[in-house]
Design a protein around this motif. Structure first.
Motif, PDB file in Angstrom:
ATOM      1  N   MET A   1       0.859  -1.174   0.094  1.00 42.11           N
ATOM      2  CA  MET A   1       0.012  -0.079   0.094  1.00 42.11           C
ATOM      3  C   MET A   1       0.816   1.045   0.047  1.00 42.11           C
ATOM      4  N   THR A   2       0.420   2.243  -0.655  1.00 40.59           N
ATOM      5  CA  THR A   2       1.222   3.457  -0.786  1.00 40.59           C
ATOM      6  C   THR A   2       1.222   4.308   0.834  1.00 40.59           C
ATOM      7  N   ASN A   3       0.251   3.982   1.403  1.00 39.57           N
ATOM      8  CA  ASN A   3       0.013   4.699   2.642  1.00 39.57           C
ATOM      9  C   ASN A   3      -0.028   3.437   3.954  1.00 39.57           C
ATOM     10  N   ASN A   4       0.748   3.431   4.772  1.00 38.90           N
ATOM     11  CA  ASN A   4       0.939   2.493   5.505  1.00 38.90           C
ATOM     12  C   ASN A   4      -0.350   2.640   6.799  1.00 38.90           C
ATOM     13  N   THR A   5      -1.249   1.933   6.811  1.00 47.15           N
ATOM     14  CA  THR A   5      -2.321   2.413   7.911  1.00 47.15           C
ATOM     15  C   THR A   5      -1.807   2.389   9.388  1.00 47.15           C
ATOM     16  N   ASN A   6      -0.739   1.792   9.653  1.00 47.43           N
ATOM     17  CA  ASN A   6      -0.038   2.178  10.979  1.00 47.43           C
ATOM     18  C   ASN A   6       0.385   3.686  11.194  1.00 47.43           C
ATOM     19  N   GLU A   7       0.566   4.194  10.223  1.00 43.37           N
ATOM     20  CA  GLU A   7       0.918   5.675  10.144  1.00 43.37           C
ATOM     21  C   GLU A   7      -0.340   6.454  10.279  1.00 43.37           C
ATOM     22  N   ASN A  50      -7.027  -6.458   1.073  1.00 42.54           N
ATOM     23  CA  ASN A  50      -6.681  -6.301  -0.245  1.00 42.54           C
ATOM     24  C   ASN A  50      -7.890  -5.457  -0.803  1.00 42.54           C
ATOM     25  N   ALA A  51      -8.984  -5.433  -0.247  1.00 42.65           N
ATOM     26  CA  ALA A  51     -10.132  -4.713  -0.900  1.00 42.65           C
ATOM     27  C   ALA A  51     -10.036  -3.158  -0.761  1.00 42.65           C
ATOM     28  N   LEU A  52      -9.177  -2.815   0.193  1.00 36.62           N
ATOM     29  CA  LEU A  52      -9.015  -1.343   0.392  1.00 36.62           C
ATOM     30  C   LEU A  52      -8.333  -0.567  -0.853  1.00 36.62           C
ATOM     31  N   SER A  53      -8.391   0.614  -1.023  1.00 36.66           N
ATOM     32  CA  SER A  53      -7.449   1.321  -2.004  1.00 36.66           C
ATOM     33  C   SER A  53      -6.090   1.289  -1.456  1.00 36.66           C
ATOM     34  N   ASP A  54      -5.401   1.309  -2.504  1.00 34.06           N
ATOM     35  CA  ASP A  54      -3.781   1.549  -2.182  1.00 34.06           C
ATOM     36  C   ASP A  54      -3.259   2.888  -1.708  1.00 34.06           C
ATOM     37  N   ASP A  55      -4.318   3.819  -1.765  1.00 34.47           N
ATOM     38  CA  ASP A  55      -4.190   5.081  -1.102  1.00 34.47           C
ATOM     39  C   ASP A  55      -5.087   5.354  -0.282  1.00 34.47           C
ATOM     40  N   ILE A  56      -4.883   4.982   1.285  1.00 38.04           N
ATOM     41  CA  ILE A  56      -5.786   5.213   2.237  1.00 38.04           C
ATOM     42  C   ILE A  56      -6.216   6.766   2.412  1.00 38.04           C
ATOM     43  N   VAL A  57      -5.153   7.431   2.452  1.00 40.20           N
ATOM     44  CA  VAL A  57      -5.250   8.765   2.651  1.00 40.20           C
ATOM     45  C   VAL A  57      -6.134   9.459   1.510  1.00 40.20           C
ATOM     46  N   GLU A  58      -6.083   9.026   0.240  1.00 35.77           N
ATOM     47  CA  GLU A  58      -7.219   9.446  -0.423  1.00 35.77           C
ATOM     48  C   GLU A  58      -8.478   8.802  -0.427  1.00 35.77           C
ATOM     49  N   GLN A  59      -8.446   7.797   0.025  1.00 39.42           N
ATOM     50  CA  GLN A  59      -9.809   6.938   0.363  1.00 39.42           C
ATOM     51  C   GLN A  59     -10.661   7.639   1.436  1.00 39.42           C
ATOM     52  N   LEU A  60      -9.792   8.029   2.454  1.00 44.46           N
ATOM     53  CA  LEU A  60     -10.335   8.997   3.747  1.00 44.46           C
ATOM     54  C   LEU A  60     -10.958  10.061   2.880  1.00 44.46           C
TER      55      LEU A  60
END
Length: 198
Positions: A1-7, A50-60
Motif C-alpha cells: 500500500m502507498t500509505n501504511n495504515t499504521n502511520e 486487499n479490498a482497500l484502496s492502495d491510497d488510504i489517505v485519498e480513500q479517507l
C-alpha cells in the motif's frame, strides 16, 4: 500500500464496510437470501485488506458515509488489538454478516465504520453516550480527514439519539443488525439504505 495504515491515527474501533463476499452468485437473490449466503461464507476475525484502496489517505478524503455503532460488544475482548479494522468483523454470533448483506451493492459498501464509544459492553442499556463522546468522534473523523459533508449513519436508536442531538455532520439511521434486535428484516434495512443513498 502507498500509505501504511499504521502511520494513520486509526483506533481499535475503526473499520470499513467491506467483507469477504460469497463465492455463489448474488445476482437475482432476495435480500434475505443474500443475507443467508453472507452468513454461510462469513469469515470471523478477518478483514479483507486487499479490498482497500492502495491510497488510504485519498480513500479517507473521499468518504461519503460513516457508519457508527454505539460501542463494541463483549466479543471485542478477544480481538487482536494489533490487527487493524477487525471491529464489525468479529465472531459470527455478532451477526456482522447481516450488515454486510444489507450494504452489499449499495453506495454504503466501502464506507468508513467506527463506534461512538470504545466501551466494551454487550448490554447497550449500560452505555450512555453524551456530547463529549460525539465531539470526540467528530474530532477523530477530522483527524482522519474525513469530509465535513460526509453523512453519519447511526446503527440503531441509541447511537442515533446521541448523534442526532450533538453531531455537526448530517445524521441518518438504519436498524442495528444485532441478534438482540427482533425487528431486523433484511428487506427493510436494504430498502432504507437505498433510500438514504439515492
Amino acid at each position: 500500500m502507498t500509505n501504511n495504515t499504521n502511520e494513520l491515527p486509526f483506533n481499535t474501533v475503526d473499520s470499513w464496510a467491506i467483507w469477504d463476499t460469497p463465492t455463489e452468485s448474488l445476482a437475482d437473490k432476495s435480500d434475505s437470501e443474500r443475507e443467508k449466503l453472507f452468513g454461510a461464507s462469513y469469515q470471523p476475525e478477518s478483514f479483507p485488506k486487499n479490498a482497500l484502496s492502495d491510497d488510504i489517505v485519498e480513500q479517507l478524503k473521499q468518504v461519503k458515509y460513516v457508519l457508527v455503532g454505539l460501542n463494541p460488544g463483549n466479543a471485542a475482548v478477544k480481538q487482536d488489538p494489533n490487527t487493524n479494522f477487525l471491529n464489525f468483523h468479529g465472531a459470527k454470533k455478532s451477526m456482522d454478516y447481516r450488515l454486510a448483506a444489507a450494504l452489499y451493492n449499495t453506495d454504503m459498501w466501502g464506507a468508513f465504520m467506527t463506534d461512538l464509544t470504545p466501551v466494551i459492553e454487550s448490554d447497550s442499556t449500560k452505555v450512555n453516550p453524551n456530547q463529549s463522546d460525539v465531539d470526540a468522534l467528530e474530532a477523530h473523523l477530522d483527524e482522519l480527514n474525513i469530509p465535513k459533508d460526509a453523512t453519519i449513519v447511526a446503527l440503531g436508536g441509541a447511537s442515533y439519539e446521541a448523534l442526532s442531538a450533538h453531531a455537526k455532520r448530517n445524521v441518518v439511521t438504519i436498524p442495528h443488525y444485532s441478534g438482540a434486535n427482533g425487528h431486523w428484516k433484511a428487506e427493510n434495512t436494504h430498502a432504507k439504505i437505498l433510500e438514504i443513498t439515492k
